[in-house]
Design a protein around this motif. Structure first.
Motif, PDB file in Angstrom:
ATOM      1  N   PRO A   1      -8.726   4.151   9.158  1.00  0.00           N
ATOM      2  CA  PRO A   1      -7.434   4.672   8.673  1.00  0.00           C
ATOM      3  C   PRO A   1      -6.248   3.759   9.018  1.00  0.00           C
ATOM      4  CG  PRO A   1      -8.700   6.408   9.748  1.00  0.00           C
ATOM      5  CD  PRO A   1      -9.471   5.141   9.949  1.00  0.00           C
ATOM      6  N   ASP A   2      -6.355   3.003  10.111  1.00  0.00           N
ATOM      7  CA  ASP A   2      -5.224   2.159  10.514  1.00  0.00           C
ATOM      8  C   ASP A   2      -5.443   0.683  10.155  1.00  0.00           C
ATOM      9  OD1 ASP A   2      -7.332   1.766  12.223  1.00  0.00           O
ATOM     10  OD2 ASP A   2      -6.074   1.444  13.992  1.00  0.00           O
ATOM     11  N   ALA A   3      -6.492   0.396   9.369  1.00  0.00           N
ATOM     12  CA  ALA A   3      -6.846  -1.009   9.124  1.00  0.00           C
ATOM     13  C   ALA A   3      -5.870  -1.711   8.184  1.00  0.00           C
ATOM     14  CB  ALA A   3      -8.257  -1.099   8.558  1.00  0.00           C
ATOM     15  N   MET A   4      -5.268  -0.937   7.294  1.00  0.00           N
ATOM     16  CA  MET A   4      -4.397  -1.566   6.300  1.00  0.00           C
ATOM     17  C   MET A   4      -2.941  -1.415   6.691  1.00  0.00           C
ATOM     18  SD  MET A   4      -6.047  -1.200   2.563  1.00  0.00           S
ATOM     19  CE  MET A   4      -6.391   0.516   2.575  1.00  0.00           C
ATOM     20  N   ASP A   5      -2.195  -2.468   6.476  1.00  0.00           N
ATOM     21  CA  ASP A   5      -0.761  -2.479   6.778  1.00  0.00           C
ATOM     22  C   ASP A   5      -0.028  -1.673   5.702  1.00  0.00           C
ATOM     23  OD1 ASP A   5       1.865  -2.995   7.285  1.00  0.00           O
ATOM     24  OD2 ASP A   5       1.604  -5.164   7.563  1.00  0.00           O
ATOM     25  N   LEU A   6       0.490  -0.499   6.094  1.00  0.00           N
ATOM     26  CA  LEU A   6       1.198   0.354   5.128  1.00  0.00           C
ATOM     27  C   LEU A   6       2.712   0.330   5.350  1.00  0.00           C
ATOM     28  CD1 LEU A   6      -0.985   3.576   4.683  1.00  0.00           C
ATOM     29  CD2 LEU A   6      -1.173   1.375   3.538  1.00  0.00           C
ATOM     30  N   SER A   7       3.189  -0.634   6.147  1.00  0.00           N
ATOM     31  CA  SER A   7       4.624  -0.650   6.458  1.00  0.00           C
ATOM     32  C   SER A   7       5.452  -0.786   5.185  1.00  0.00           C
ATOM     33  CB  SER A   7       4.945  -1.794   7.430  1.00  0.00           C
ATOM     34  OG  SER A   7       4.475  -3.015   6.891  1.00  0.00           O
ATOM     35  N   GLY A   8       6.477   0.024   5.103  1.00  0.00           N
ATOM     36  CA  GLY A   8       7.362  -0.009   3.943  1.00  0.00           C
ATOM     37  C   GLY A   8       6.837   0.782   2.755  1.00  0.00           C
ATOM     38  N   LEU A   9       5.669   1.378   2.901  1.00  0.00           N
ATOM     39  CA  LEU A   9       5.108   2.175   1.793  1.00  0.00           C
ATOM     40  C   LEU A   9       5.110   3.639   2.213  1.00  0.00           C
ATOM     41  CD1 LEU A   9       3.498   2.464  -0.892  1.00  0.00           C
ATOM     42  CD2 LEU A   9       1.426   2.071   0.424  1.00  0.00           C
ATOM     43  N   SER A  10       5.722   4.502   1.393  1.00  0.00           N
ATOM     44  CA  SER A  10       5.738   5.919   1.784  1.00  0.00           C
ATOM     45  C   SER A  10       4.523   6.608   1.187  1.00  0.00           C
ATOM     46  CB  SER A  10       7.040   6.584   1.331  1.00  0.00           C
ATOM     47  OG  SER A  10       7.146   6.503  -0.068  1.00  0.00           O
TER      48      SER A  10
END
Ligand code: SAT
Ligand code: MN
Length: 580
Positions: free
Chosen positions: A519-528
């Protein structure tokens, strides 16, 4: 004997059959292109667009019954039916020559016959191949100018008088009843009549680079694939090259020239449709884009979905079957602007809201690769670019997770062979029905697909470090029919995870399907995007998968004993892992 003697002999033979008024050898020059455009403007087969806002652009309207590839009229003509396999239409070579030869007899009477020597691939690349195409369509010649390298550059590349793929094309009478696209891979020959559209008529593309190309590739130990090629640059400036197979009209062009939503990452475009891939001296796969233009789907191309494409088509582009504004500009559904008043539809009729789409769903732009703002500095490297990962993607509302990674080469080949997809407007017939589409090659593999799987399997042991293989599905939906993943530029987050996997750092959990990102493998920063929405996109269901694998087993049965053992073993291994 001169190097062009074989081509000249074949052209003479074709001229005797088709009886043109005149034979013209194309030289690929700008002057020739401009002359063709002028002729077509005068004849009304091309419409000039607004030269202030769209300089060098024009619109072509194809016959309303000739707007997409016609797979039911496409045949592989091998001596043995089994060599074409159960997924191809087959015709005996002699029958094909007789039946379709009758349609070619005199088909160019009163017309000009153009001979187009073309090169697929960069000049001076050992991977590039020559074709000689004959056609009576000026639109096809102009399109070949954009899509391939025409003229001396091709003739110069010939190593022997028979060193070319021959393609005979005539518009015939454009009747679907007298339309045939025949491939004779044993003779490196293509015959196409009755269509002026896309993959049916631009013979360098699907006919040569994929159907004949895949046959040659197996004979000679390389790969001809329905794949985009891109370079992904990380924040430190390191570039990783990936090749992705996806069915027609399923986002290859958008992915190939994506503007990354993940800060610091950047996509470089090498190709958007076809990859020719060879093993180099140290066991590394290297890929070239055999084309030099894009034949992309216009609808839904917008500043949001593909900003680079919207820039690229502002000049020197041939549009086909888009709508036309009263200002002489192109318009299509999903362009991001409201339909302006005075719009005429793709058939040239006044359009009004609420009716049929203004642009045909398979309307296209034909534009040179060099106009793409994200074109890779390595796009014409004669040695090709080193491929570190393959992506298999298809269009599935259900079952297939957003992304997962194969355990190894053999498992990855199995995942590619297992692909199915929902159909699009790129082929005539019903849209949205699920069909099998191994490696996105079902319409393009020029031989028995069981042997094609075998060829893929055989490539693995030749590689020092086989590329990682990933399966993606951007098109998964929730119960309300909404896409679970935003796609487009956000797909960079998934590509970045792939690069981390290739480097050995990306996080994943092992499942019966393969490696799925944690669940935390992908960088979701800036994506809501709520994490649980991502979890839903990555989820898999045992019962759904067992059912899907049952269908896959039935598909494999069509190949009988020709299906490679390892593919069968991978299927039973997966069923076992799922507890079935
Ligand atoms: O019509 S083409 O075959 O050239 C495009 C496509 O369907 O991929
Ligand atoms: Mn394609």
């Amino acid at each position: 004997m001169s190097i062009t003697a074989g081509a000249e002999r074949w052209v003479d033979e074709v001229a005797r059959l088709t009886q043109p008024a005149k034979v013209i050898w194309a030289d690929g020059s700008r002057q020739e292109y401009d002359g063709l455009v002028e002729d077509m403007l005068r004849a009304g087969t091309l419409i000039e667009m607004n030269q202030r806002t769209y300089p060098g652009c024009s619109l072509h309207r194809s016959h309303p019954s000739d707007v997409a590839r016609t797979e039911q009229l496409t045949f592989i003509c091998t001596r043995s039916r089994d060599d074409a396999g159960p997924t191809n239409n087959w015709m005996a070579p002699a029958d094909g020559k007789e039946r379709v030869g009758a349609l070619f007899r005199g088909s160019m009477r009163g017309r000009r016959m153009f001979v187009i020597p073309y090169l697929m691939g960069p000049a001076d690349s050992p991977m590039s191949r020559v074709g000689i195409m004959v056609t009576d369509s000026a639109y096809v010649v102009a399109s070949m100018h954009i899509m391939t390298r025409v003229g001396r550059v091709a003739l110069r590349h010939m190593r022997a008088p028979e060193d070319f793929v021959a393609g005979l094309h005539s518009l015939g009478d454009l009747s679907p009843d007298r339309r045939f696209i025949l491939h004779f891979p044993e003779e490196k020959l293509v015959w196409s009549i009755g269509s002026g559209y896309g993959g049916n008529a631009l013979l360098g593309k699907k006919c040569h680079a994929l159907r004949i190309g895949s046959w040659q590739a197996r004979e000679e130990g390389w790969m001809a694939e329905h794949m985009l090629i891109l370079g992904l640059e990380d924040p430190e400036g390191r570039v990783t090259y990936l090749a992705a197979a996806m069915p027609s009209a399923s986002g290859k062009t958008n992915l190939a020239m994506m503007v990354s939503a993940l800060p610091g990452w950047r996509v470089w475009t090498v190709g958007d449709d076809i990859a020719w891939i060879h093993v180099d001296a140290v066991g590394q796969l290297r890929a070239i884009n055999p084309e030099r233009g894009f034949f992309g789907v216009a609808p839904n191309t917008s500043v949001k979905t593909n900003p680079n494409a919207t820039t690229m088509v502002r000049a020197n582009t041939i549009f086909t079957n888009v709508a036309l504004t009263s200002d002489g500009e192109p318009w299509w559904e999903g362009m991001g602007t409201d339909p302006p008043p005075g719009l005429v539809d793709w058939q040239g009729k006044p359009w009004s809201p609420g009716g049929a789409p203004a642009a045909h769903p398979n309307s296209r732009f034909t534009a040179p690769v060099t106009q793409c703002p994200s074109v890779s500095p390595a796009w014409e490297d004669p040695q090709g670019v080193p491929i570190s990962g393959f992506i298999f993607g298809s269009r599935r509302s259900r079952v297939i997770p957003l992304v997962f990674e194969a355990f190894d080469w053999q498992h990855g080949v199995f995942l590619g062979s297992a692909m199915s997809t929902e159909t699009t407007a790129a082929i005539t017939g019903q849209v949205g029905v699920v069909r099998r589409d191994p490696m996105a090659m079902i319409p393009f593999c020029g031989y028995n697909m069981a042997d094609y799987f075998g060829h893929w399997l055989n490539m693995g042991p030749r590689l020092a470090k086989p590329p990682r293989i990933f399966r993606v599905n951007w098109f998964r939906r929730d119960e309300d029919g909404q896409f679970l993943w935003p796609g487009y530029g956000e797909n960079a987050r998934i590509l970045a995870w792939m690069v981390e996997r290739i480097r050995g750092t990306g996080k994943a959990v092992e499942t019966p399907l393969g490696f799925i990102p944690t669940p935390d493998a992908m960088d979701l920063s800036g994506l809501s995007l709520p994490r649980e929405r991502l979890a839903q996109a990555l989820a898999w269901d045992r019962a759904e998968w067992l059912e899907a694998l049952g269908d896959l087993g039935k598909f494999y049965e069509e190949f009988g004993g020709r299906l490679p053992g390892p593919i069968r073993e991978e299927l039973s291994g997966m069923i076992r892992r799922l507890g079935g």
